[in-house]
Design a protein around this motif. Sequence first.
Motif, PDB file in Angstrom:
ATOM      1  N   ILE A  93       0.825  -1.203   0.000  1.00  0.00           N
ATOM      2  CA  ILE A  93       0.000   0.000   0.000  1.00  0.00           C
ATOM      3  C   ILE A  93       0.858   1.253   0.000  1.00  0.00           C
ATOM      4  O   ILE A  93       0.580   2.220  -0.724  1.00  0.00           O
ATOM      5  CB  ILE A  93      -0.958  -0.002   1.211  1.00  0.00           C
ATOM      6  CG1 ILE A  93      -1.986  -1.123   1.058  1.00  0.00           C
ATOM      7  CG2 ILE A  93      -1.652   1.341   1.372  1.00  0.00           C
ATOM      8  CD1 ILE A  93      -2.860  -1.337   2.282  1.00  0.00           C
ATOM      9  N   SER A  94       1.933   1.234   0.787  1.00  0.00           N
ATOM     10  CA  SER A  94       2.790   2.422   0.889  1.00  0.00           C
ATOM     11  C   SER A  94       3.579   2.682  -0.394  1.00  0.00           C
ATOM     12  O   SER A  94       4.038   3.797  -0.615  1.00  0.00           O
ATOM     13  CB  SER A  94       3.758   2.277   2.071  1.00  0.00           C
ATOM     14  OG  SER A  94       4.644   1.172   1.868  1.00  0.00           O
ATOM     15  N   ILE A  95       3.730   1.675  -1.228  1.00  0.00           N
ATOM     16  CA  ILE A  95       4.393   1.860  -2.523  1.00  0.00           C
ATOM     17  C   ILE A  95       3.394   2.326  -3.579  1.00  0.00           C
ATOM     18  O   ILE A  95       3.644   3.293  -4.310  1.00  0.00           O
ATOM     19  CB  ILE A  95       5.072   0.557  -2.985  1.00  0.00           C
ATOM     20  CG1 ILE A  95       6.277   0.240  -2.105  1.00  0.00           C
ATOM     21  CG2 ILE A  95       5.524   0.672  -4.451  1.00  0.00           C
ATOM     22  CD1 ILE A  95       6.912  -1.115  -2.397  1.00  0.00           C
ATOM     23  N   MET A  96       2.251   1.661  -3.653  1.00  0.00           N
ATOM     24  CA  MET A  96       1.315   1.905  -4.749  1.00  0.00           C
ATOM     25  C   MET A  96       0.486   3.179  -4.580  1.00  0.00           C
ATOM     26  O   MET A  96       0.282   3.917  -5.550  1.00  0.00           O
ATOM     27  CB  MET A  96       0.387   0.697  -4.899  1.00  0.00           C
ATOM     28  CG  MET A  96       1.082  -0.577  -5.347  1.00  0.00           C
ATOM     29  SD  MET A  96       1.908  -0.406  -6.952  1.00  0.00           S
ATOM     30  CE  MET A  96       0.505  -0.155  -8.034  1.00  0.00           C
ATOM     31  N   LEU A  97      -0.011   3.446  -3.382  1.00  0.00           N
ATOM     32  CA  LEU A  97      -0.865   4.619  -3.205  1.00  0.00           C
ATOM     33  C   LEU A  97      -0.148   5.930  -3.548  1.00  0.00           C
ATOM     34  O   LEU A  97      -0.709   6.761  -4.283  1.00  0.00           O
ATOM     35  CB  LEU A  97      -1.428   4.675  -1.784  1.00  0.00           C
ATOM     36  CG  LEU A  97      -2.545   3.689  -1.441  1.00  0.00           C
ATOM     37  CD1 LEU A  97      -3.193   4.069  -0.109  1.00  0.00           C
ATOM     38  CD2 LEU A  97      -3.600   3.636  -2.521  1.00  0.00           C
ATOM     39  N   PRO A  98       1.076   6.163  -3.047  1.00  0.00           N
ATOM     40  CA  PRO A  98       1.756   7.416  -3.423  1.00  0.00           C
ATOM     41  C   PRO A  98       1.987   7.540  -4.926  1.00  0.00           C
ATOM     42  O   PRO A  98       1.908   8.644  -5.476  1.00  0.00           O
ATOM     43  CB  PRO A  98       3.092   7.327  -2.664  1.00  0.00           C
ATOM     44  CG  PRO A  98       2.819   6.434  -1.512  1.00  0.00           C
ATOM     45  CD  PRO A  98       1.851   5.418  -2.036  1.00  0.00           C
ATOM     46  N   LEU A  99       2.258   6.412  -5.601  1.00  0.00           N
ATOM     47  CA  LEU A  99       2.463   6.465  -7.046  1.00  0.00           C
ATOM     48  C   LEU A  99       1.202   6.927  -7.767  1.00  0.00           C
ATOM     49  O   LEU A  99       1.269   7.669  -8.761  1.00  0.00           O
ATOM     50  CB  LEU A  99       2.893   5.099  -7.573  1.00  0.00           C
ATOM     51  CG  LEU A  99       4.326   4.656  -7.256  1.00  0.00           C
ATOM     52  CD1 LEU A  99       4.559   3.232  -7.734  1.00  0.00           C
ATOM     53  CD2 LEU A  99       5.345   5.606  -7.892  1.00  0.00           C
ATOM     54  N   ILE A 100       0.041   6.505  -7.267  1.00  0.00           N
ATOM     55  CA  ILE A 100      -1.220   6.902  -7.887  1.00  0.00           C
ATOM     56  C   ILE A 100      -1.571   8.344  -7.543  1.00  0.00           C
ATOM     57  O   ILE A 100      -2.012   9.122  -8.393  1.00  0.00           O
ATOM     58  CB  ILE A 100      -2.358   5.961  -7.441  1.00  0.00           C
ATOM     59  CG1 ILE A 100      -2.111   4.547  -7.980  1.00  0.00           C
ATOM     60  CG2 ILE A 100      -3.712   6.477  -7.917  1.00  0.00           C
ATOM     61  CD1 ILE A 100      -3.073   3.508  -7.435  1.00  0.00           C
ATOM     62  N   ILE A 101      -1.352   8.728  -6.293  1.00  0.00           N
ATOM     63  CA  ILE A 101      -1.770  10.053  -5.827  1.00  0.00           C
ATOM     64  C   ILE A 101      -0.927  11.177  -6.428  1.00  0.00           C
ATOM     65  O   ILE A 101      -1.439  12.256  -6.727  1.00  0.00           O
ATOM     66  CB  ILE A 101      -1.713  10.114  -4.288  1.00  0.00           C
ATOM     67  CG1 ILE A 101      -2.761   9.169  -3.684  1.00  0.00           C
ATOM     68  CG2 ILE A 101      -1.956  11.531  -3.786  1.00  0.00           C
ATOM     69  CD1 ILE A 101      -2.659   9.016  -2.190  1.00  0.00           C
ATOM     70  N   GLY A 102       0.364  10.951  -6.613  1.00  0.00           N
ATOM     71  CA  GLY A 102       1.171  12.060  -7.134  1.00  0.00           C
ATOM     72  C   GLY A 102       2.657  11.801  -7.216  1.00  0.00           C
ATOM     73  O   GLY A 102       3.384  12.527  -7.914  1.00  0.00           O
ATOM     74  N   LEU A 103       3.135  10.780  -6.512  1.00  0.00           N
ATOM     75  CA  LEU A 103       4.565  10.498  -6.539  1.00  0.00           C
ATOM     76  C   LEU A 103       5.032  10.151  -7.950  1.00  0.00           C
ATOM     77  O   LEU A 103       6.131  10.528  -8.366  1.00  0.00           O
ATOM     78  CB  LEU A 103       4.894   9.354  -5.578  1.00  0.00           C
ATOM     79  CG  LEU A 103       6.370   8.923  -5.524  1.00  0.00           C
ATOM     80  CD1 LEU A 103       7.260  10.077  -5.092  1.00  0.00           C
ATOM     81  CD2 LEU A 103       6.549   7.724  -4.594  1.00  0.00           C
ATOM     82  N   GLY A 104       4.203   9.433  -8.697  1.00  0.00           N
ATOM     83  CA  GLY A 104       4.568   9.076 -10.066  1.00  0.00           C
ATOM     84  C   GLY A 104       4.811  10.306 -10.921  1.00  0.00           C
ATOM     85  O   GLY A 104       5.792  10.383 -11.673  1.00  0.00           O
ATOM     86  N   GLN A 105       3.921  11.320 -10.799  1.00  0.00           N
ATOM     87  CA  GLN A 105       4.091  12.553 -11.560  1.00  0.00           C
ATOM     88  C   GLN A 105       5.344  13.308 -11.135  1.00  0.00           C
ATOM     89  O   GLN A 105       6.021  13.926 -11.966  1.00  0.00           O
ATOM     90  CB  GLN A 105       2.865  13.454 -11.398  1.00  0.00           C
ATOM     91  CG  GLN A 105       1.651  13.023 -12.203  1.00  0.00           C
ATOM     92  CD  GLN A 105       0.848  11.929 -11.510  1.00  0.00           C
ATOM     93  OE1 GLN A 105       1.295  11.356 -10.516  1.00  0.00           O
ATOM     94  NE2 GLN A 105      -0.329  11.637 -12.033  1.00  0.00           N
ATOM     95  N   MET A 106       5.655  13.268  -9.836  1.00  0.00           N
ATOM     96  CA  MET A 106       6.872  13.927  -9.347  1.00  0.00           C
ATOM     97  C   MET A 106       8.112  13.256  -9.932  1.00  0.00           C
ATOM     98  O   MET A 106       9.058  13.929 -10.345  1.00  0.00           O
ATOM     99  CB  MET A 106       6.906  13.885  -7.823  1.00  0.00           C
ATOM    100  CG  MET A 106       5.847  14.738  -7.151  1.00  0.00           C
ATOM    101  SD  MET A 106       5.859  14.560  -5.347  1.00  0.00           S
ATOM    102  CE  MET A 106       7.522  15.148  -4.970  1.00  0.00           C
ATOM    103  N   LEU A 107       8.101  11.921  -9.973  1.00  0.00           N
ATOM    104  CA  LEU A 107       9.235  11.204 -10.558  1.00  0.00           C
ATOM    105  C   LEU A 107       9.345  11.491 -12.051  1.00  0.00           C
ATOM    106  O   LEU A 107      10.450  11.574 -12.594  1.00  0.00           O
ATOM    107  CB  LEU A 107       9.069   9.702 -10.319  1.00  0.00           C
ATOM    108  CG  LEU A 107       9.158   9.237  -8.863  1.00  0.00           C
ATOM    109  CD1 LEU A 107       8.833   7.752  -8.756  1.00  0.00           C
ATOM    110  CD2 LEU A 107      10.548   9.513  -8.305  1.00  0.00           C
ATOM    111  N   PHE A 108       8.186  11.673 -12.712  1.00  0.00           N
ATOM    112  CA  PHE A 108       8.188  11.972 -14.138  1.00  0.00           C
ATOM    113  C   PHE A 108       8.822  13.327 -14.415  1.00  0.00           C
ATOM    114  O   PHE A 108       9.461  13.535 -15.453  1.00  0.00           O
ATOM    115  CB  PHE A 108       6.763  11.938 -14.687  1.00  0.00           C
ATOM    116  CG  PHE A 108       6.670  12.175 -16.163  1.00  0.00           C
ATOM    117  CD1 PHE A 108       7.171  11.245 -17.062  1.00  0.00           C
ATOM    118  CD2 PHE A 108       6.092  13.327 -16.658  1.00  0.00           C
ATOM    119  CE1 PHE A 108       7.088  11.457 -18.431  1.00  0.00           C
ATOM    120  CE2 PHE A 108       5.998  13.548 -18.020  1.00  0.00           C
ATOM    121  CZ  PHE A 108       6.506  12.617 -18.903  1.00  0.00           C
TER     122      PHE A 108
END
Length: 239
Positions: free
Chosen positions: A167-182
């Motif tokens: 959960i701690s890996i997937m939820l941040p990626l969906i909420i906004g971490l993925g866009q930050m990494l992008f």
Amino acid sequence: MYAALRSEKTKFFTFGWCVLGIIGATIIPLLFLIISDIPNIEGEKGVLYLCLQALYLGQLGIVIASAAYFGQEYSHSALRTTLLTQPSRKKVLFMKFLNVTLIVVFTGIVSSVLGLIVLSFQHDIEWTSALMLKLLGSVSLGILSWIQIAWIASTISIMTKSMITAISIMLPLIIGLGQMLFMLSESAKFLPTLATMNLFTIPEVTIYLDKWSGLVVQSSWAILLVAISAWLFLYRSVR
């Protein structure tokens, strides 16, 4: 087979986190549609956009439910009891993935139908056959992405023996971490949560992968992680 599947359904719906996740996958999209301050939507594209954005947010609940479903087996030595009642690890794993897939599909359909009901009350929509076909195609692809996200979250739970880690890996990626990494690297668009961004938006955003390429990338993640987690589940010690 039916008895094993029924047992897995009972196990799913008697675990609080799984139920919370399914409720979230249904309620979060509805709340998004209810509080969205959009007085008028522009025809078919507006309807599709709102439906798909609601489905995107529903992934949060799917991650929680699927991660918790597999993660509960590693809490309080529950997996030991499961394997005592069903010694075949292959059958256990197959039934678990089949069960979570069926539940995700059903939840996606219910969430989509409820969302369309809300939209029909909020806006004056002309339900043409062309619109219904576009909705069916777009929503089906969105639910397919839900299934793959559920598999990915499940495999992380198996590999780490923890639902919290998944959960701690997937939820941040969906909420906004993925866009930050992008923003730091364009390679982040190949992350499983970013690869299918264009499935949930209209018109497509050119900086992300197109929807078909994104589905292939997400499917590749899902297949790879399922293969790794299956091997670990079949051959790793229960402890």
